[in-house]
Write a protein that holds these residues in place. Structure first.
Motif, PDB file in Angstrom:
ATOM      1  N   TYR A 444       3.983  62.520  57.836  1.00  0.00           N
ATOM      2  CA  TYR A 444       2.646  61.924  57.910  1.00  0.00           C
ATOM      3  C   TYR A 444       1.668  62.979  58.422  1.00  0.00           C
ATOM      4  CZ  TYR A 444       3.563  61.557  62.936  1.00  0.00           C
ATOM      5  OH  TYR A 444       3.854  61.838  64.233  1.00  0.00           O
ATOM      6  N   ARG A 445       0.395  62.724  58.113  1.00  0.00           N
ATOM      7  CA  ARG A 445      -0.669  63.582  58.640  1.00  0.00           C
ATOM      8  C   ARG A 445      -1.950  62.752  58.767  1.00  0.00           C
ATOM      9  NH1 ARG A 445      -4.331  65.865  55.004  1.00  0.00           N
ATOM     10  NH2 ARG A 445      -3.992  65.295  52.805  1.00  0.00           N
ATOM     11  N   PHE A 446      -2.840  63.241  59.646  1.00  0.00           N
ATOM     12  CA  PHE A 446      -4.115  62.577  59.892  1.00  0.00           C
ATOM     13  C   PHE A 446      -5.251  63.504  59.458  1.00  0.00           C
ATOM     14  CE2 PHE A 446      -1.232  60.340  62.627  1.00  0.00           C
ATOM     15  CZ  PHE A 446      -1.702  59.035  62.643  1.00  0.00           C
ATOM     16  N   ASP A 447      -6.227  62.941  58.746  1.00  0.00           N
ATOM     17  CA  ASP A 447      -7.437  63.675  58.319  1.00  0.00           C
ATOM     18  C   ASP A 447      -8.633  62.889  58.853  1.00  0.00           C
ATOM     19  OD1 ASP A 447      -9.370  65.194  57.114  1.00  0.00           O
ATOM     20  OD2 ASP A 447      -9.062  64.355  55.109  1.00  0.00           O
ATOM     21  N   VAL A 448      -9.157  63.316  60.000  1.00  0.00           N
ATOM     22  CA  VAL A 448     -10.116  62.490  60.745  1.00  0.00           C
ATOM     23  C   VAL A 448     -11.390  63.285  61.022  1.00  0.00           C
ATOM     24  CG1 VAL A 448     -10.494  61.136  62.838  1.00  0.00           C
ATOM     25  CG2 VAL A 448      -8.213  61.237  61.817  1.00  0.00           C
ATOM     26  N   ASP A 449     -12.540  62.638  60.773  1.00  0.00           N
ATOM     27  CA  ASP A 449     -13.844  63.172  61.191  1.00  0.00           C
ATOM     28  C   ASP A 449     -14.027  62.796  62.656  1.00  0.00           C
ATOM     29  OD1 ASP A 449     -16.534  63.681  61.746  1.00  0.00           O
ATOM     30  OD2 ASP A 449     -17.154  63.218  59.697  1.00  0.00           O
ATOM     31  N   GLU A 450     -14.002  63.830  63.546  1.00  0.00           N
ATOM     32  CA  GLU A 450     -13.995  63.562  64.983  1.00  0.00           C
ATOM     33  C   GLU A 450     -15.275  62.896  65.469  1.00  0.00           C
ATOM     34  OE1 GLU A 450     -13.041  67.074  67.094  1.00  0.00           O
ATOM     35  OE2 GLU A 450     -11.006  67.246  66.256  1.00  0.00           O
ATOM     36  N   SER A 451     -16.364  62.972  64.681  1.00  0.00           N
ATOM     37  CA  SER A 451     -17.613  62.323  65.106  1.00  0.00           C
ATOM     38  C   SER A 451     -17.502  60.810  65.062  1.00  0.00           C
ATOM     39  CB  SER A 451     -18.771  62.781  64.215  1.00  0.00           C
ATOM     40  OG  SER A 451     -18.575  62.356  62.880  1.00  0.00           O
ATOM     41  N   LEU A 452     -16.444  60.278  64.425  1.00  0.00           N
ATOM     42  CA  LEU A 452     -16.284  58.834  64.290  1.00  0.00           C
ATOM     43  C   LEU A 452     -15.288  58.257  65.287  1.00  0.00           C
ATOM     44  CD1 LEU A 452     -16.064  58.688  60.388  1.00  0.00           C
ATOM     45  CD2 LEU A 452     -18.097  58.366  61.802  1.00  0.00           C
ATOM     46  N   GLY A 475      11.040  52.074  50.590  1.00  0.00           N
ATOM     47  CA  GLY A 475      12.316  51.356  50.754  1.00  0.00           C
ATOM     48  C   GLY A 475      13.388  51.859  49.812  1.00  0.00           C
ATOM     49  N   GLU A 476      13.038  52.093  48.542  1.00  0.00           N
ATOM     50  CA  GLU A 476      14.007  52.579  47.553  1.00  0.00           C
ATOM     51  C   GLU A 476      13.585  53.941  47.025  1.00  0.00           C
ATOM     52  OE1 GLU A 476      14.248  49.603  44.598  1.00  0.00           O
ATOM     53  OE2 GLU A 476      15.015  48.038  45.949  1.00  0.00           O
ATOM     54  N   PHE A 477      12.884  54.677  47.846  1.00  0.00           N
ATOM     55  CA  PHE A 477      12.336  55.967  47.426  1.00  0.00           C
ATOM     56  C   PHE A 477      13.360  57.061  47.714  1.00  0.00           C
ATOM     57  CE2 PHE A 477       8.842  59.249  47.629  1.00  0.00           C
ATOM     58  CZ  PHE A 477       8.407  59.046  46.333  1.00  0.00           C
ATOM     59  N   VAL A 478      13.708  57.853  46.690  1.00  0.00           N
ATOM     60  CA  VAL A 478      14.756  58.866  46.858  1.00  0.00           C
ATOM     61  C   VAL A 478      14.168  60.207  47.296  1.00  0.00           C
ATOM     62  CG1 VAL A 478      16.254  57.740  45.191  1.00  0.00           C
ATOM     63  CG2 VAL A 478      14.617  59.429  44.398  1.00  0.00           C
ATOM     64  N   GLU A 479      12.883  60.424  47.077  1.00  0.00           N
ATOM     65  CA  GLU A 479      12.250  61.678  47.480  1.00  0.00           C
ATOM     66  C   GLU A 479      11.656  61.542  48.872  1.00  0.00           C
ATOM     67  OE1 GLU A 479       9.415  62.667  44.537  1.00  0.00           O
ATOM     68  OE2 GLU A 479      10.843  62.670  42.874  1.00  0.00           O
ATOM     69  N   ASP A 480      11.186  62.662  49.411  1.00  0.00           N
ATOM     70  CA  ASP A 480      10.547  62.630  50.730  1.00  0.00           C
ATOM     71  C   ASP A 480       9.201  61.934  50.614  1.00  0.00           C
ATOM     72  OD1 ASP A 480      12.649  63.919  51.858  1.00  0.00           O
ATOM     73  OD2 ASP A 480      11.754  65.927  51.683  1.00  0.00           O
ATOM     74  N   GLY A 481       8.990  60.950  51.470  1.00  0.00           N
ATOM     75  CA  GLY A 481       7.719  60.233  51.453  1.00  0.00           C
ATOM     76  C   GLY A 481       6.650  60.953  52.271  1.00  0.00           C
ATOM     77  N   GLU A 482       5.421  60.679  51.980  1.00  0.00           N
ATOM     78  CA  GLU A 482       4.302  61.272  52.731  1.00  0.00           C
ATOM     79  C   GLU A 482       3.229  60.209  52.910  1.00  0.00           C
ATOM     80  OE1 GLU A 482       0.982  64.878  52.517  1.00  0.00           O
ATOM     81  OE2 GLU A 482       2.576  64.740  51.003  1.00  0.00           O
ATOM     82  N   ILE A 483       2.738  60.089  54.133  1.00  0.00           N
ATOM     83  CA  ILE A 483       1.666  59.147  54.469  1.00  0.00           C
ATOM     84  C   ILE A 483       0.483  59.951  55.020  1.00  0.00           C
ATOM     85  CG2 ILE A 483       0.958  57.231  55.942  1.00  0.00           C
ATOM     86  CD1 ILE A 483       3.825  56.253  55.911  1.00  0.00           C
ATOM     87  N   THR A 484      -0.700  59.662  54.480  1.00  0.00           N
ATOM     88  CA  THR A 484      -1.919  60.318  54.949  1.00  0.00           C
ATOM     89  C   THR A 484      -2.885  59.256  55.453  1.00  0.00           C
ATOM     90  OG1 THR A 484      -1.681  62.098  53.327  1.00  0.00           O
ATOM     91  CG2 THR A 484      -3.842  61.821  54.346  1.00  0.00           C
ATOM     92  N   VAL A 485      -3.317  59.427  56.711  1.00  0.00           N
ATOM     93  CA  VAL A 485      -4.311  58.533  57.305  1.00  0.00           C
ATOM     94  C   VAL A 485      -5.623  59.305  57.404  1.00  0.00           C
ATOM     95  CG1 VAL A 485      -4.931  57.115  59.292  1.00  0.00           C
ATOM     96  CG2 VAL A 485      -2.529  57.308  58.590  1.00  0.00           C
ATOM     97  N   SER A 486      -6.664  58.763  56.768  1.00  0.00           N
ATOM     98  CA  SER A 486      -7.950  59.462  56.712  1.00  0.00           C
ATOM     99  C   SER A 486      -9.037  58.574  57.300  1.00  0.00           C
ATOM    100  CB  SER A 486      -8.300  59.816  55.256  1.00  0.00           C
ATOM    101  OG  SER A 486      -9.606  60.320  55.155  1.00  0.00           O
ATOM    102  N   VAL A 487      -9.961  59.186  58.037  1.00  0.00           N
ATOM    103  CA  VAL A 487     -11.131  58.493  58.581  1.00  0.00           C
ATOM    104  C   VAL A 487     -12.354  59.337  58.237  1.00  0.00           C
ATOM    105  CG1 VAL A 487     -12.240  57.536  60.626  1.00  0.00           C
ATOM    106  CG2 VAL A 487      -9.744  57.536  60.450  1.00  0.00           C
ATOM    107  N   ARG A 488     -13.199  58.809  57.370  1.00  0.00           N
ATOM    108  CA  ARG A 488     -14.360  59.566  56.890  1.00  0.00           C
ATOM    109  C   ARG A 488     -15.587  58.666  56.826  1.00  0.00           C
ATOM    110  NH1 ARG A 488     -13.931  64.781  57.643  1.00  0.00           N
ATOM    111  NH2 ARG A 488     -11.806  65.480  57.209  1.00  0.00           N
ATOM    112  N   PRO A 489     -16.795  59.259  57.003  1.00  0.00           N
ATOM    113  CA  PRO A 489     -18.023  58.449  56.873  1.00  0.00           C
ATOM    114  C   PRO A 489     -18.329  58.182  55.407  1.00  0.00           C
ATOM    115  CG  PRO A 489     -18.595  60.722  57.332  1.00  0.00           C
ATOM    116  CD  PRO A 489     -17.099  60.643  57.399  1.00  0.00           C
ATOM    117  N   ASP A 490     -18.985  57.043  55.152  1.00  0.00           N
ATOM    118  CA  ASP A 490     -19.469  56.686  53.810  1.00  0.00           C
ATOM    119  C   ASP A 490     -20.836  56.039  53.982  1.00  0.00           C
ATOM    120  OD1 ASP A 490     -19.504  56.294  51.038  1.00  0.00           O
ATOM    121  OD2 ASP A 490     -18.719  54.260  51.265  1.00  0.00           O
ATOM    122  N   GLY A 491     -21.887  56.896  54.010  1.00  0.00           N
ATOM    123  CA  GLY A 491     -23.220  56.372  54.304  1.00  0.00           C
ATOM    124  C   GLY A 491     -23.271  55.903  55.741  1.00  0.00           C
TER     125      GLY A 491
END
Length: 570
Positions: A444-452, A475-491
């Motif tokens: 897993y990894r985090f992509d975060v705008d620190e101003s928020l 659950g039935e995934f044979v490859e390495d899984g990856e999770i990305t958590v992102s926090v970004r402004p939108d207007g």
């Protein structure tokens, strides 16, 4: 003894006298209006007849002119020599007072030959400009009136009629033209009489002025004639409050005759007669109407307007609204009392609903906190025990620390909203535990705008989504899984996204997840997360899911950028 207010029935009795006078006035006005409309119809018919006569005369004139130019073309196409042609055309010019010249021009407008009545021509004079001129259905070009600049001492106001022709004597395609004095056409127009002050004029198909009886005043800027709107009008009668305009198109040249008459002079006398009749009735009717209006304003209109204003104030600020009773007629007092009673009932219901919503929100949050999957807790403790037995004390410490922080943030000192930094810390603790449990099956990894980070969000927002991604996405995934958590402004909003590269799902499954109450056995429902966001922040906010089979899943959380007053260290 309290005086009873005036009833509407009593008010109606007072209004009857006024209604009677108004009825008489309306009847008189209707009669005069019908009479004036009849006069308008007669005036329109008379104007239409006058314009038709003028159009017929000008149509005959232009038809004769088209016959003449075809005759000229025929002479030029014959085998007659130049001397014979010169004699024939000079005779034509001399025989017709309105014909000033006959000419042959190249397709670019350069003069090749010209026949006149013997007047002295200017050297290098003469050109044919058909820019913006469209041929009529017979193929003839009619130019707007212009000053003929062909002679040294003679400047007549002419209309040029031109016709394309193939002439061997000039080596191909040329224009045969003749200049006609416009005074002949003007004479027909000036003879049209439409009332004392009415007049007629000619425009082309684009609304440009061809002839006007006051043309010099128009060109000098002393008078205006708005002809542009007339181009969009069809043939026939067009009347407004002041004028009657009659338009009739000519079959030649694309010209249109416009007749203008003034309604004022056509209906003035009958209107004056009707006015004399009304002079006796109007003052009486106005006096009665004024009295009735004052009564209505005092007894009905003002109280009703006040009551409407009170209703609007209540609509915009129901909880804090304080109603002031409105006085007036008996019926208005009844309405006022009923509205006052309704205000009290609604405010009581609003208070009850607010109290129930607050209780429901607190109960829901407690239920959400209690809904954390017990299997997750049991499995986590089993994993810690297993690590301790294998001597992996460092991993066990990390897992215990993450579990402690997870539960500490979940309570958040009773706060419903927490800073995003705390929600991300809660999510990271959950991922640390699950990564140990699933033996690094995913990263897993985090992509975060620190101003928020100091903006607020509802707590336990990310954990149900991460749980869904791990249990169902990998659950039935044979490859390495990856999770990305992102926090970004939108207007002015914040987009928190959780993306995985798992097995994905169909759109029907996405809709089902947003409608189910739980994400798995004992888990916190993703729909609950979306519902809580809407409760706190409003309908525009909440969750959406984007996914395709074998392409992974993205969950998008939309939040407002709201400042934080929540505790930083729950």
């Amino acid at each position: 003894m309290k005086q009873q207010p005036l009833s509407l029935s009593s008010l109606m009795v007072l209004l009857v006298s006024g209604v009677a006078a108004i009825t008489v006035l309306i009847s008189t006005l209707v009669y005069t209006t019908l009479y004036a409309n009849a006069l308008r119809s007669n005036a329109a018919a008379s104007s239409e007849q006058s314009v038709a006569q003028a159009a017929g005369a000008i149509s005959d004139y232009t038809s004769d002119a088209s016959t003449l130019i075809r005759r000229i073309t025929g002479e030029l196409q014959s085998e007659a020599d130049d001397l014979t042609l010169a004699e024939t055309f000079s005779t034509m010019v001399q025989m017709r007072d309105d014909l000033t010249s006959i000419g042959v021009y190249t397709s670019s407008g350069r003069l090749l030959s010209c026949w006149t009545s013997g007047r002295t021509r200017k050297p290098q004079a003469g050109s044919l400009d058909l820019t913006g001129v469209e041929p009529d259905p017979s193929g003839l070009y009619y130019t707007p009136p212009h000053v003929q600049n062909l002679y040294a001492d003679y400047y007549p106001w002419v209309v040029t009629i031109a016709r394309p022709a193939a002439l061997d004597r000039y080596g191909g395609e040329v224009f045969v033209s003749m200049d006609l004095q416009f005074s002949s056409i003007a004479a027909y127009m000036d003879a049209v009489g439409i009332g004392q002050h009415g007049y007629s004029f000619i425009i082309d198909s684009d609304g440009r002025l061809v002839y006007h009886p006051q043309q010099q005043l128009i060109y000098s800027g002393l008078k205006t004639e708005d002809t542009a709107p007339l181009a969009a009008l069809g043939d026939g009668v067009h009347a407004d409050q002041d004028l009657i305009r009659v338009i009739k198109s000519l079959p030649q040249g694309g010209w249109r005759i416009v007749g203008v008459s003034y309604l004022d002079e056509l209906v003035r006398q009958p209107q004056q007669t009707a006015l004399q009749m009304l002079l006796f009735a109007v003052p009486i009717a106005l006096f009665i109407l004024l009295g009735v209006a004052l009564l209505i304003a005092r007894l009905v209109s003002r109280p009703i307007l006040r009551l409407v204003g009170e209703m609007r104030d209540f609509e915009t600020a129901a909880p804090d609204f304080v109603y002031t009773p409105v006085s007036g007629t008996r019926e208005i007092c009844v309405l006022s009392d009923s509205f006052e009673h309704m205000v009290g009932r609604i405010q009581k219901l609003v208070d009850e609903v607010k109290s129930e919503e607050e209780t429901l929100r607190k109960t829901e949050l407690k239920a959400l906190q209690a809904q954390i999957n017990p299997h997750f807790l049991y499995n986590t403790l089993d994993s810690i025990q297993w690590m301790c037995e294998l001597g992996r004390t460092q991993d066990a410490v990390k897992m215990v620390s993450a579990l402690a922080r997870l539960f500490r943030i979940s309570t958040s000192r009773g706060e419903d909203l927490i800073p995003i930094r705390k929600e991300l810390e809660h999510a990271e603790c959950y991922l640390i535990i699950q990564k140990f449990r699933y033996k690094d099956q995913f990263s897993y990894r985090f992509d975060v705008d620190e101003s928020l980070l100091d903006c607020l969000c509802s707590k336990i927002t990310l954990q149900p989504i991460l749980e869904n991604a791990i249990l169902h996405g990998f659950g039935e995934f044979v490859e390495d899984g990856e999770i990305t958590v992102s926090v970004r402004p939108d207007g002015t909003d914040i987009l928190m996204t959780v993306t995985d590269n798992g097995v994905g799902m169909e759109q029907s499954q996405c809709r089902a997840i947003l409608s189910h109450d739980r994400s798995g056995p004992g888990g916190i429902g993703i729909k609950n997360v979306s519902d809580r966001i809407r409760i706190y922040f409003g309908a525009p906010y909440g969750l959406s899911i984007q996914s395709e089979p074998d392409q992974g899943t993205r969950v998008i959380i939309r939040l407002p950028q709201s400042g934080g007053n929540a505790h930083e260290n729950p």
